[in-house]
Design a protein around this motif. Structure first.
Motif, mmCIF file in Angstrom:
data_model
loop_
_atom_site.group_PDB
_atom_site.id
_atom_site.type_symbol
_atom_site.label_atom_id
_atom_site.label_comp_id
_atom_site.label_asym_id
_atom_site.label_seq_id
_atom_site.Cartn_x
_atom_site.Cartn_y
_atom_site.Cartn_z
ATOM 1 N N LEU A 28 -3.652 5.662 4.867
ATOM 2 C CA LEU A 28 -4.850 5.608 4.027
ATOM 3 C C LEU A 28 -4.937 4.227 3.408
ATOM 4 O O LEU A 28 -3.926 3.655 2.996
ATOM 5 N N ALA A 30 -7.118 1.906 0.486
ATOM 6 C CA ALA A 30 -8.154 1.783 -0.548
ATOM 7 C C ALA A 30 -8.509 0.295 -0.606
ATOM 8 O O ALA A 30 -9.252 -0.204 0.228
ATOM 9 N N SER A 100 -3.550 -6.172 -16.657
ATOM 10 C CA SER A 100 -2.317 -6.949 -16.444
ATOM 11 C C SER A 100 -1.910 -7.045 -14.980
ATOM 12 O O SER A 100 -0.986 -7.769 -14.630
ATOM 13 N N VAL A 101 -2.576 -6.291 -14.122
ATOM 14 C CA VAL A 101 -2.158 -6.263 -12.705
ATOM 15 C C VAL A 101 -2.560 -7.554 -11.999
ATOM 16 O O VAL A 101 -3.719 -7.971 -12.056
ATOM 17 N N THR A 111 -7.252 -0.503 -6.390
ATOM 18 C CA THR A 111 -7.793 0.724 -6.989
ATOM 19 C C THR A 111 -6.701 1.453 -7.764
ATOM 20 O O THR A 111 -5.508 1.201 -7.572
ATOM 21 N N GLY A 113 -5.906 4.647 -7.398
ATOM 22 C CA GLY A 113 -5.125 5.480 -6.462
ATOM 23 C C GLY A 113 -4.096 4.637 -5.724
ATOM 24 O O GLY A 113 -2.929 5.018 -5.593
ATOM 25 N N CYS A 117 0.084 4.715 -5.688
ATOM 26 C CA CYS A 117 0.765 5.045 -4.425
ATOM 27 C C CYS A 117 1.416 3.838 -3.758
ATOM 28 O O CYS A 117 1.999 3.971 -2.686
ATOM 29 N N GLN A 118 1.294 2.658 -4.341
ATOM 30 C CA GLN A 118 1.835 1.449 -3.711
ATOM 31 C C GLN A 118 3.342 1.568 -3.487
ATOM 32 O O GLN A 118 4.039 2.294 -4.196
ATOM 33 N N ASP A 170 1.933 -0.504 -12.784
ATOM 34 C CA ASP A 170 1.683 -0.638 -14.220
ATOM 35 C C ASP A 170 0.851 0.519 -14.758
ATOM 36 O O ASP A 170 1.051 0.979 -15.886
ATOM 37 N N LEU A 211 -3.799 13.367 -0.172
ATOM 38 C CA LEU A 211 -4.286 12.152 -0.833
ATOM 39 C C LEU A 211 -4.580 12.431 -2.299
ATOM 40 O O LEU A 211 -4.724 13.586 -2.711
ATOM 41 N N VAL A 237 -0.282 -12.974 -12.016
ATOM 42 C CA VAL A 237 0.101 -12.542 -10.659
ATOM 43 C C VAL A 237 1.582 -12.168 -10.607
ATOM 44 O O VAL A 237 2.311 -12.615 -9.729
HETATM 45 C C1 LIG Z 1 0.533 -10.739 -5.436
HETATM 46 C C2 LIG Z 1 0.475 -9.317 -5.908
HETATM 47 C C3 LIG Z 1 0.653 -9.036 -7.254
HETATM 48 C C4 LIG Z 1 0.596 -7.723 -7.701
HETATM 49 N N1 LIG Z 1 0.800 -7.484 -9.036
HETATM 50 C C5 LIG Z 1 0.832 -6.209 -9.479
HETATM 51 C C6 LIG Z 1 1.101 -5.942 -10.856
HETATM 52 O O1 LIG Z 1 1.284 -6.835 -11.662
HETATM 53 N N2 LIG Z 1 1.119 -4.645 -11.250
HETATM 54 C C7 LIG Z 1 0.911 -3.608 -10.386
HETATM 55 O O2 LIG Z 1 0.929 -2.459 -10.812
HETATM 56 N N3 LIG Z 1 0.670 -3.843 -9.072
HETATM 57 C C8 LIG Z 1 0.617 -5.096 -8.602
HETATM 58 N N4 LIG Z 1 0.356 -5.343 -7.271
HETATM 59 C C9 LIG Z 1 0.311 -4.205 -6.348
HETATM 60 C C10 LIG Z 1 -1.023 -3.658 -5.800
HETATM 61 O O3 LIG Z 1 -1.587 -4.499 -4.869
HETATM 62 C C11 LIG Z 1 -2.059 -3.311 -6.785
HETATM 63 O O4 LIG Z 1 -1.422 -2.614 -7.819
HETATM 64 C C12 LIG Z 1 -3.238 -2.467 -6.291
HETATM 65 O O5 LIG Z 1 -3.685 -1.687 -7.376
HETATM 66 C C13 LIG Z 1 -3.006 -1.526 -5.138
HETATM 67 O O6 LIG Z 1 -4.241 -0.850 -4.898
HETATM 68 P P1 LIG Z 1 -4.989 -0.865 -3.487
HETATM 69 O O7 LIG Z 1 -6.206 -0.046 -3.669
HETATM 70 O O8 LIG Z 1 -5.183 -2.246 -2.974
HETATM 71 O O9 LIG Z 1 -3.904 -0.099 -2.589
HETATM 72 P P2 LIG Z 1 -3.764 -0.074 -1.016
HETATM 73 O O10 LIG Z 1 -3.057 -1.301 -0.565
HETATM 74 O O11 LIG Z 1 -5.035 0.258 -0.343
HETATM 75 O O12 LIG Z 1 -2.796 1.190 -0.878
HETATM 76 C C14 LIG Z 1 -1.476 1.152 -1.373
HETATM 77 C C15 LIG Z 1 -0.762 2.425 -0.888
HETATM 78 O O13 LIG Z 1 -1.346 3.563 -1.483
HETATM 79 C C16 LIG Z 1 -1.855 4.457 -0.495
HETATM 80 N N5 LIG Z 1 -3.094 4.984 -1.043
HETATM 81 C C17 LIG Z 1 -4.153 4.265 -1.517
HETATM 82 N N6 LIG Z 1 -5.057 5.089 -2.058
HETATM 83 C C18 LIG Z 1 -4.576 6.348 -1.908
HETATM 84 C C19 LIG Z 1 -5.075 7.637 -2.264
HETATM 85 N N7 LIG Z 1 -6.233 7.805 -2.898
HETATM 86 N N8 LIG Z 1 -4.317 8.724 -1.967
HETATM 87 C C20 LIG Z 1 -3.113 8.576 -1.338
HETATM 88 N N9 LIG Z 1 -2.612 7.377 -0.972
HETATM 89 C C21 LIG Z 1 -3.336 6.274 -1.264
HETATM 90 C C22 LIG Z 1 -2.003 3.632 0.764
HETATM 91 O O14 LIG Z 1 -1.863 4.436 1.928
HETATM 92 C C23 LIG Z 1 -0.853 2.651 0.614
HETATM 93 O O15 LIG Z 1 0.339 3.247 1.038
HETATM 94 C C24 LIG Z 1 0.356 -6.651 -6.787
HETATM 95 C C25 LIG Z 1 0.170 -6.945 -5.443
HETATM 96 C C26 LIG Z 1 0.229 -8.252 -4.997
HETATM 97 C C27 LIG Z 1 0.008 -8.516 -3.534
#
Ligand SMILES: Cc1cc2nc3c(=O)[nH]c(=O)nc-3n(C[C@H](O)[C@H](O)[C@H](O)COP(=O)(O)OP(=O)(O)OC[C@H]3O[C@@H](n4cnc5c(N)ncnc54)[C@H](O)[C@@H]3O)c2cc1C
Length: 324
Positions: A28, A30, A100-101, A111, A113, A117-118, A170, A211, A237
């Motif tokens: 999945l 997001a 803060s993310v 997102t 979600g 789930c990360q 976070d 999900l 970052v």
């Molecule tokens: C440089 C960098 C810095 C970051 N800094 C932080 C930080 O300071 N704090 C922090 O908390 N995070 C951080 N992140 C982590 C993360 O990218 C973000 O937290 C972001 O919110 C993840 O959301 P996304 O929608 O892009 O997830 P995605 O990359 O789309 O998904 C992440 C995972 O969750 C699963 N998933 C997504 N949505 C769902 C759903 N609805 N149901 C079930 N599974 C799902 C996906 O299958 C995957 O396994 C960082 C990432 C990077 C690359």
């Protein structure tokens, strides 16, 4: 990256149908800010044949106040959570955690979600397959936790046994203090689970065919104070070295209810029950707050390089409680 099919999901049912039809060979997506890195580094046991885009599901990215609770759709962007007036007013700890993310770019794509789930950021687990070969470890299903004897300055000081990787989210820490629940939907059932039950030492309790569709947060007492604090190596970052979220309700100077959640110190968001007990029924003066900070880390078992996290945890708890 390897080739995969990409589908834009139309509805939650559509996602469940596709997951079943592909026999679980799906991932999945997001915002993709975490998943793309995971796929590039080939961290998963099996590379997915199909990636399902959740962001095309209409209405899954809304923030609503309904029946004494706030409902946040799983694909709501972190930028929108941080900027939401109702969230800033009613759940300032969540707004602060979202703000803060990472960076503005990550918050614009990422997102709630996906944030929950990360995958973990443990550098042994994340070691890319293409740079000298994948490092097997307990979390990958076979092998030891290399952090125990290796470079472990960012690893767990509490609750680590076979895997010392910490929960990177976070928002999970703030949502823990707010007593939020997560709506998990699968092919045959859906359930609301307390956010702290959503996590286990290897990530989340989600099954491959489930999900997250929504996060629900009860309205806090009007007198409750919320605080989210995050210590990190650099201010932009960067993931937390330690984070703390507290929600404290006081009456006539006495703490009647406290929830204290610690982040980046354990494989899951860590509820500091002993710290809560140290201040419940007491005034938040220097002595009681210092006792709570000590109690929070009394079970800590640091590894060779991360005892410094104990001091940071105590300092953040101290700061959060004294400003409550
Ligand atoms: C440089 C960098 C810095 C970051 N800094 C932080 C930080 O300071 N704090 C922090 O908390 N995070 C951080 N992140 C982590 C993360 O990218 C973000 O937290 C972001 O919110 C993840 O959301 P996304 O929608 O892009 O997830 P995605 O990359 O789309 O998904 C992440 C995972 O969750 C699963 N998933 C997504 N949505 C769902 C759903 N609805 N149901 C079930 N599974 C799902 C996906 O299958 C995957 O396994 C960082 C990432 C990077 C690359």
């Amino acid at each position: 990256m390897k080739l995969f099919k990409h589908f834009d999901a139309e509805s939650i049912d559509h996602v469940l149908e596709m997951v079943t039809a592909t026999n679980g060979k799906t991932a999945l997506m997001a915002g993709g800010t975490d998943l793309m890195g995971v796929l590039k580094s080939e961290l998963l046991a099996a590379y997915p044949e199909v990636v399902i885009n959740l962001k095309t599901i209409a209405g899954l990215d809304t923030i609503k106040m309904v029946d004494q609770e706030c409902r946040i759709g799983a694909t709501t962007r972190l930028t929108d959570i941080a900027a939401s007036e109702p969230i800033q007013t009613t759940f300032p700890a969540l707004a602060a955690a979202a703000a803060s993310v990472g960076s503005p770019e990550l918050r614009n794509m990422g997102t709630i979600g996906g944030n929950l789930c990360q995958d973990t950021r443990c550098w042994y687990y994340r070691y890319p397959d293409k740079m000298g070969g994948r490092i097997p470890c307990y979390r990958k299903g076979k092998g030891p936790c290399h952090a125990i004897r290796g470079e472990n300055r960012y690893h767990a000081i509490l609750g680590g046994k076979k895997c010392y990787a910490v929960c990177p989210s976070d928002l999970a820490i703030a949502l823990g203090a707010l007593d939020a629940r997560v709506k998990v939907v699968g092919p045959t059932a859906e359930q609301m689970m307390p956010i702290l039950d959503f996590f286990n030492v290897l990530g989340t309790v989600l099954k491959p065919d489930e999900l997250v569709t929504e996060i629900r947060i009860p309205l806090p007492s009007k007198t409750a104070v919320q605080i989210f604090l995050k210590n990190r190596v650099r201010d932009a970052v960067d993931f937390a070295v330690v984070s703390v979220a507290v929600m404290v309700d006081q009456e006539e100077g006495v703490c009647r209810d406290a929830r204290i959640i610690l982040g980046a110190v354990a494989p899951t968001p860590y509820r500091a029950f002993a710290a809560e007990a140290a201040i419940n029924g007491k005034s938040l003066n220097e002595t009681h707050v210092a006792a709570a900070a000590e109690a929070a880390v009394k079970d800590a078992k640091p590894l060779s390089q991360n005892a410094y996290k104990i001091d940071i945890t105590k300092a953040l708890i101290h700061r959060a409680l004294l400003s409550s």
